[in-house]
Design an enzyme around this catalytic site. Structure first.
Site, PDB file in Angstrom:
ATOM      1  N   ASP A   1     -14.490 -25.420 -10.117  1.00 48.96           N
ATOM      2  CA  ASP A   1     -15.037 -26.099  -8.949  1.00 48.96           C
ATOM      3  C   ASP A   1     -14.789 -27.588  -9.146  1.00 48.96           C
ATOM      4  O   ASP A   1     -15.259 -28.176 -10.131  1.00 48.96           O
ATOM      5  CB  ASP A   1     -16.542 -25.807  -8.849  1.00 48.96           C
ATOM      6  CG  ASP A   1     -17.197 -26.412  -7.619  1.00 48.96           C
ATOM      7  OD1 ASP A   1     -16.759 -27.489  -7.165  1.00 48.96           O
ATOM      8  OD2 ASP A   1     -18.170 -25.820  -7.113  1.00 48.96           O
ATOM      9  N   VAL A   2     -14.068 -28.212  -8.231  1.00 47.22           N
ATOM     10  CA  VAL A   2     -13.690 -29.616  -8.421  1.00 47.22           C
ATOM     11  C   VAL A   2     -14.878 -30.556  -8.400  1.00 47.22           C
ATOM     12  O   VAL A   2     -14.756 -31.716  -8.796  1.00 47.22           O
ATOM     13  CB  VAL A   2     -12.655 -30.070  -7.363  1.00 47.22           C
ATOM     14  CG1 VAL A   2     -11.328 -29.371  -7.556  1.00 47.22           C
ATOM     15  CG2 VAL A   2     -13.182 -29.899  -5.943  1.00 47.22           C
TER      16      VAL A   2
ATOM     17  N   ASN B   1      -5.770 -32.153  -3.724  1.00 56.05           N
ATOM     18  CA  ASN B   1      -5.529 -31.458  -2.459  1.00 56.05           C
ATOM     19  C   ASN B   1      -6.710 -30.598  -2.018  1.00 56.05           C
ATOM     20  O   ASN B   1      -6.832 -30.290  -0.820  1.00 56.05           O
ATOM     21  CB  ASN B   1      -4.282 -30.572  -2.610  1.00 56.05           C
ATOM     22  CG  ASN B   1      -4.147 -29.569  -1.489  1.00 56.05           C
ATOM     23  OD1 ASN B   1      -3.793 -29.903  -0.371  1.00 56.05           O
ATOM     24  ND2 ASN B   1      -4.457 -28.300  -1.776  1.00 56.05           N
TER      25      ASN B   1
ATOM     26  N   TYR C   1     -15.900 -33.181   8.020  1.00 54.63           N
ATOM     27  CA  TYR C   1     -14.500 -33.297   7.606  1.00 54.63           C
ATOM     28  C   TYR C   1     -13.995 -34.720   7.813  1.00 54.63           C
ATOM     29  O   TYR C   1     -13.360 -35.304   6.925  1.00 54.63           O
ATOM     30  CB  TYR C   1     -13.650 -32.301   8.394  1.00 54.63           C
ATOM     31  CG  TYR C   1     -12.204 -32.264   7.967  1.00 54.63           C
ATOM     32  CD1 TYR C   1     -11.837 -31.575   6.813  1.00 54.63           C
ATOM     33  CD2 TYR C   1     -11.216 -32.904   8.701  1.00 54.63           C
ATOM     34  CE1 TYR C   1     -10.511 -31.532   6.401  1.00 54.63           C
ATOM     35  CE2 TYR C   1      -9.889 -32.867   8.299  1.00 54.63           C
ATOM     36  CZ  TYR C   1      -9.543 -32.180   7.151  1.00 54.63           C
ATOM     37  OH  TYR C   1      -8.234 -32.144   6.735  1.00 54.63           O
TER      38      TYR C   1
ATOM     39  N   LYS D   1     -12.768 -37.313   4.868  1.00 49.78           N
ATOM     40  CA  LYS D   1     -11.393 -37.797   4.804  1.00 49.78           C
ATOM     41  C   LYS D   1     -11.315 -39.312   4.955  1.00 49.78           C
ATOM     42  O   LYS D   1     -10.448 -39.959   4.347  1.00 49.78           O
ATOM     43  CB  LYS D   1     -10.539 -37.093   5.860  1.00 49.78           C
ATOM     44  CG  LYS D   1     -10.280 -35.625   5.561  1.00 49.78           C
ATOM     45  CD  LYS D   1      -9.588 -35.433   4.219  1.00 49.78           C
ATOM     46  CE  LYS D   1      -9.254 -33.983   3.924  1.00 49.78           C
ATOM     47  NZ  LYS D   1      -8.553 -33.806   2.629  1.00 49.78           N
TER      48      LYS D   1
ATOM     49  N   THR E   1      -1.902 -23.583   8.072  1.00 48.34           N
ATOM     50  CA  THR E   1      -2.580 -22.921   6.965  1.00 48.34           C
ATOM     51  C   THR E   1      -3.664 -21.997   7.522  1.00 48.34           C
ATOM     52  O   THR E   1      -3.964 -22.010   8.720  1.00 48.34           O
ATOM     53  CB  THR E   1      -3.235 -23.953   6.028  1.00 48.34           C
ATOM     54  OG1 THR E   1      -4.255 -24.653   6.752  1.00 48.34           O
ATOM     55  CG2 THR E   1      -2.200 -24.948   5.501  1.00 48.34           C
TER      56      THR E   1
END
Length: 294
Positions: free
Chosen positions: A62-63, A89, A153, A157, A188
């Site tokens: 888990d980042v 990413n 989101y 970002k 995607t």
């Protein structure tokens, strides 16, 4: 064909189990890099690894887990040598009205996209100092111009863009490069899930024609890997996104005017509802327990 500057180097890619991350990993491998694949989905990561033409290994992580990310960074360096390239990413998204959003889901998007990028950089910076390497932060058109129904989101970002600018200034004297990838709609699983929700599909449909075009993942990955080879400070896919930097101050009032007109019409046709985490990657993230620290 000339040998890529990536040949014989070590590269780390987060969010490598699918989509853009998997495509970037494949191109890095094709150009001779040893690739460390990081992500939440162990079995999916393994399937990506076996399809790569070069040396690769995968780590389930888990980042947002700083301690685990530090251990993985040490393991990557021991297995392959210190990385020369790190690609932040990993990302998830959710949609719908902010007021009705699940606070935990909204917060998770910020944690993975922004905090996870910072944790990735922190874990690998010592190695990048050693190799005078390159860190690529995957951002978005949402970093430049926010959209309704995607508040978490867009906030995340915008945050990673600012983080990458600050990091670049901090590490320039160490000869470490930091790049920002501004990308638009990419084909995607996450984007296909966006189009499965009527309100998000309608909002995308009301964007100007160039802005709503969906680009093949292989094309986007190719542009990003070329930018990595050239240690670019910024890469825009599609190229016209660069022009939005010149008009970004004018974008919020334009988006507000469009939303004031279109959102009531869309709400009359179908009530707005939170989407939850979008795409198989988002659903896989929600299925895993959150790190609790050591």
């Amino acid at each position: 064909m000339p040998v890529s500057p990536l040949y014989g180097r070590t590269a780390v890619v987060t969010g490598a189990a699918r989509g853009l991350g998997a495509a970037i990993a494949r191109l890095l491998s094709e150009r001779g890099a040893r690739v460390a694949l990081l992500g939440r989905e162990k079995e999916t990561l393994a399937r990506v690894r076996v399809r790569l033409p070069g040396e690769a290994s995968c780590w389930e992580v888990d980042v947002t887990d700083d301690a685990r990310m530090a251990r993985v960074a040490a393991e990557v360096a021991e297995r392959f040598g210190p990385p020369s390239v790190v690609v932040a990413n990993a990302g998830i998204a959710e949609g719908g009205p902010f007021a009705e959003s699940d606070p935990a889901v909204w917060r998770r998007v910020i944690e993975v996209n922004l905090i996870g990028s910072a944790a990735t950089a922190r874990a690998h910076l010592p190695a990048l100092y050693e190799t005078r390497g390159y860190f690529l932060q995957v951002a978005s058109l949402a970093s430049i111009g926010a959209a309704p129904m995607m508040s978490a989101y867009c906030a995340s970002k915008a945050g990673v863009e600012s983080f990458a600018h600050a990091l670049r200034a901090e590490v320039a004297h160490r000869r470490v490069g930091v790049g920002i990838a501004y990308i638009n709609w990419t084909d995607t699983d996450m984007i296909r899930d966006v189009d499965a929700h009527a309100v998000l599909r309608e909002l995308r449909g009301h964007m100007p024609r160039p802005a709503r075009k969906v680009y093949p993942v292989a094309h986007v990955a190719g542009r990003l890997v070329t930018a990595i080879e050239r240690r670019r400070a910024a890469v825009y896919v599609p190229s016209w996104l660069r022009a939005t930097q010149l008009v970004r101050a004018a974008m919020p009032p334009v988006v507000t005017a469009l939303s004031r007109r279109e959102l009531p019409r869309l709400a009359a046709r179908q009530p707005f509802e939170p989407t939850g985490l979008l795409g198989p990657g988002g659903r896989a993230d929600s299925a895993h327990p959150r790190p609790t620290g050591d």
